[in-house]
Design an enzyme around this catalytic site. Structure first.
Site, PDB file in Angstrom:
ATOM      1  N   TYR A   1       0.816  -1.391   0.088  1.00  0.00           N
ATOM      2  CA  TYR A   1      -0.067   0.011   0.212  1.00  0.00           C
ATOM      3  C   TYR A   1       0.743   1.194  -0.012  1.00  0.00           C
ATOM      4  O   TYR A   1       0.435   2.177   0.542  1.00  0.00           O
ATOM      5  CB  TYR A   1      -0.994   0.024   1.319  1.00  0.00           C
TER       6      TYR A   1
ATOM      7  N   TYR B   1     -12.233  -8.125   4.885  1.00  0.00           N
ATOM      8  CA  TYR B   1     -11.199  -7.872   4.092  1.00  0.00           C
ATOM      9  C   TYR B   1     -10.643  -9.406   3.555  1.00  0.00           C
ATOM     10  O   TYR B   1     -10.784 -10.223   4.244  1.00  0.00           O
ATOM     11  CB  TYR B   1      -9.585  -7.464   4.755  1.00  0.00           C
TER      12      TYR B   1
ATOM     13  N   LYS C   1      -1.859 -17.341   5.762  1.00  0.00           N
ATOM     14  CA  LYS C   1      -0.985 -16.757   6.721  1.00  0.00           C
ATOM     15  C   LYS C   1      -0.078 -17.663   7.454  1.00  0.00           C
ATOM     16  O   LYS C   1       0.860 -17.806   7.496  1.00  0.00           O
ATOM     17  CB  LYS C   1      -1.851 -15.792   7.515  1.00  0.00           C
TER      18      LYS C   1
HETATM   19  C1  LIG Z   1      -4.309 -11.464   4.564  1.00  0.00           C
HETATM   20  C2  LIG Z   1      -5.739 -11.981   4.225  1.00  0.00           C
HETATM   21  C3  LIG Z   1      -6.074 -12.349   2.907  1.00  0.00           C
HETATM   22  C4  LIG Z   1      -4.793 -12.184   1.802  1.00  0.00           C
HETATM   23  O1  LIG Z   1      -3.956 -12.970   2.060  1.00  0.00           O
HETATM   24  P1  LIG Z   1      -2.688 -12.745   1.003  1.00  0.00           P
HETATM   25  O2  LIG Z   1      -1.515 -14.133   1.401  1.00  0.00           O
HETATM   26  O3  LIG Z   1      -1.865 -11.475   1.611  1.00  0.00           O
HETATM   27  O4  LIG Z   1      -2.851 -12.811  -0.418  1.00  0.00           O
HETATM   28  C5  LIG Z   1      -7.188 -12.697   2.653  1.00  0.00           C
HETATM   29  N1  LIG Z   1      -8.090 -12.699   3.674  1.00  0.00           N
HETATM   30  C6  LIG Z   1      -7.878 -12.507   4.722  1.00  0.00           C
HETATM   31  C7  LIG Z   1      -8.961 -12.858   5.914  1.00  0.00           C
HETATM   32  C8  LIG Z   1      -6.666 -11.964   5.124  1.00  0.00           C
HETATM   33  O5  LIG Z   1      -6.211 -11.619   6.525  1.00  0.00           O
END
Ligand SMILES: *Cc1c(COP(=O)(O)O)cnc(C)c1O
Length: 426
Positions: free
Chosen positions: A21, A150, A276
């Site tokens: 960002y 998100y 993650k």
């Molecule tokens: C971080 C995140 C994503 C995206 O994952 P990336 O590995 O950054 O593409 C999607 N959904 C949620 C809930 C997230 O926290």
């Protein structure tokens, strides 16, 4: 051996390297990390170490440079770091899939390994749309979500991110227009449940799926909600022929005090996204799990395959570390650690509630959030945390922490202190 001095590195970074960002060239000078171990990040400028309050965005649950994860990576590196997944398979991917099926809510049986969270959401959406296409209902191609979410930065995920935080205005006419419910209230309210039910019923003919982050909305605003809404979604989706997708990329692997947040409501989604913390923060890897109903539906279609296959699908190195990370997690009393961190954050963040400019303090599992009544002054807040010896990365009006599960009590107190300092000065 470092070949660039810190000033050289920062100059090149500013001129050539995009950050998350970020503008180009960069405006805020990043800190240069030389190495990391346990819960500490060592800075390259010689100023010392910072206790990591962010787990590198939810991922480094066991801390850095962990001997068990290092060994798993080294061992796999000696065999092969990668091999294509088309027509070939290997033990790390198969073992990982078995782990995920065993530990996730009952009914999720099939695993698609993708290379990042956003891609796993793309795959989830493709699965849902293709399921309905295969069943002869191609009109079911929109998604419903609640505001404040998100789901990642590629196009399908962006379309279900919070319309304001997700910059939908910038992309009017480009992003698919999805159906948005109001943000979920913290406590259960029957009127909000009715709102969800009626939206799903009204749009059933065009809805492929409902997609939400269960219990905790992460980067969309760090808000928590009653798990009872997940049961409402499950029932309404079943009643109206709509699939249910849980994005557990942030909440998975124990962070909320359940292995997966879906367990708080004893609900199995049709599709679930993980990422993650999947590799303990070592390598990029994500997974999309689905039920046999979804897989069978797709397989019965005119095009009976899921047309998706990333080059680095099932990467053996990442899969081997993911297996080790999961075994490490399940081999300990992880819930006791998460509860310990929850108690430490409750105690340590309580003073922030009395600070001027603080709207709310909330804690759930190993997640602590201080919400301000104004946009955070990033530079001042980050600087205050660094002076306390802690790495934090606030956003919007939020100063928050989700520490590695291995954070000891003294370091936890230090993190909480730093959050309070950031709230005072940011
Ligand atoms: C971080 C995140 C994503 C995206 O994952 P990336 O590995 O950054 O593409 C999607 N959904 C949620 C809930 C997230 O926290």
């Amino acid at each position: 051996m470092p070949e660039l001095s810190v000033p050289e590195l920062l100059d090149l970074d500013r001129r050539h390297v995009w950050h998350p960002y970020g503008p180009m060239p960069g405006r805020q000078e990043p800190l240069v990390v030389e190495s990391a171990s346990g819960v500490r990040l060592r800075l390259a400028d010689g100023s010392g170490e910072l206790v990591d309050g962010m787990s590198s965005w939810w991922s480094a649950i066991h801390g850095y440079n962990h001997p068990v994860l290092n060994e798993a990576a080294r061992e796999q590196l000696g065999r092969m770091s990668h091999v294509m997944f088309g027509g070939l398979t290997h033990e790390p991917a198969v073992r990982l899939a078995k782990h995920l099926v065993d530990m996730s809510p009952d009914g999720l049986e099939h695993v698609f390994l993708a290379d990042s969270g956003s891609v796993s959401v793309e795959v989830a959406v493709k699965m849902c749309l293709q399921y309905w296409r295969s069943l002869g209902r191609p009109g079911k191609q929109r998604l419903l979500t609640w505001r404040g979410g998100y789901h990642g930065d590629t196009w399908q995920p962006m379309s279900v991110c919070d319309p304001q935080g997700g910059m939908h205005e910038l992309w009017t006419g480009v992003l698919q227009r999805q159906v948005f419910a109001d943000p979920p209230p913290v406590e259960y309210e029957e009127s909000y449940a009715d709102h969800l039910r009626s939206l799903i019923e009204r749009h059933a003919d065009e809805l492929a799926a409902v997609i939400v982050e269960p219990v905790v909305q992460g980067a969309g605003g760090m808000r928590f909600h009653s798990p009872a809404y997940l049961r409402v979604l499950r029932e309404a989706c079943d009643a109206h022929d709509v699939l249910l997708v849980f994005d557990e990329i942030a909440t998975g692997f124990g962070r909320t005090g359940a292995l997966f947040a879906a367990e708080h409501a004893a609900v199995t989604p049709d599709v679930m996204c993980l990422g993650k913390a999947l590799t303990g923060g070592y390598l990029t890897l994500a997974a999309t799990l689905c039920t046999s109903r979804v897989a069978d539906g797709i397989s019965r279609g005119e095009v009976p395959v899921l047309a998706h296959g990333p080059t680095f699908m099932g990467n053996p190195l990442a899969a081997a570390v993911a297996c080790a990370s999961i075994e490490l997690l399940l081999g300990q009393d992880w819930l006791a650690e998460v509860k310990r961190i929850e108690a430490g954050l409750r105690e340590g963040l309580a003073p922030a509630a009395k600070l001027p400019g603080v709207r709310e303090v909330r804690v759930l599992g190993a997640i602590g959030v201080v919400q301000l009544d104004h946009s955070v002054d990033m530079k001042a807040a980050t600087g205050a945390a660094v002076r306390e010896g802690v790495w934090l990365r606030p956003f919007r009006d939020l100063i928050y922490t989700m520490p590695p599960y291995v954070t000891g009590d003294a370091d936890l107190a230090r993190i909480a202190n730093a959050v309070c300092a950031a709230a005072r000065e940011g």
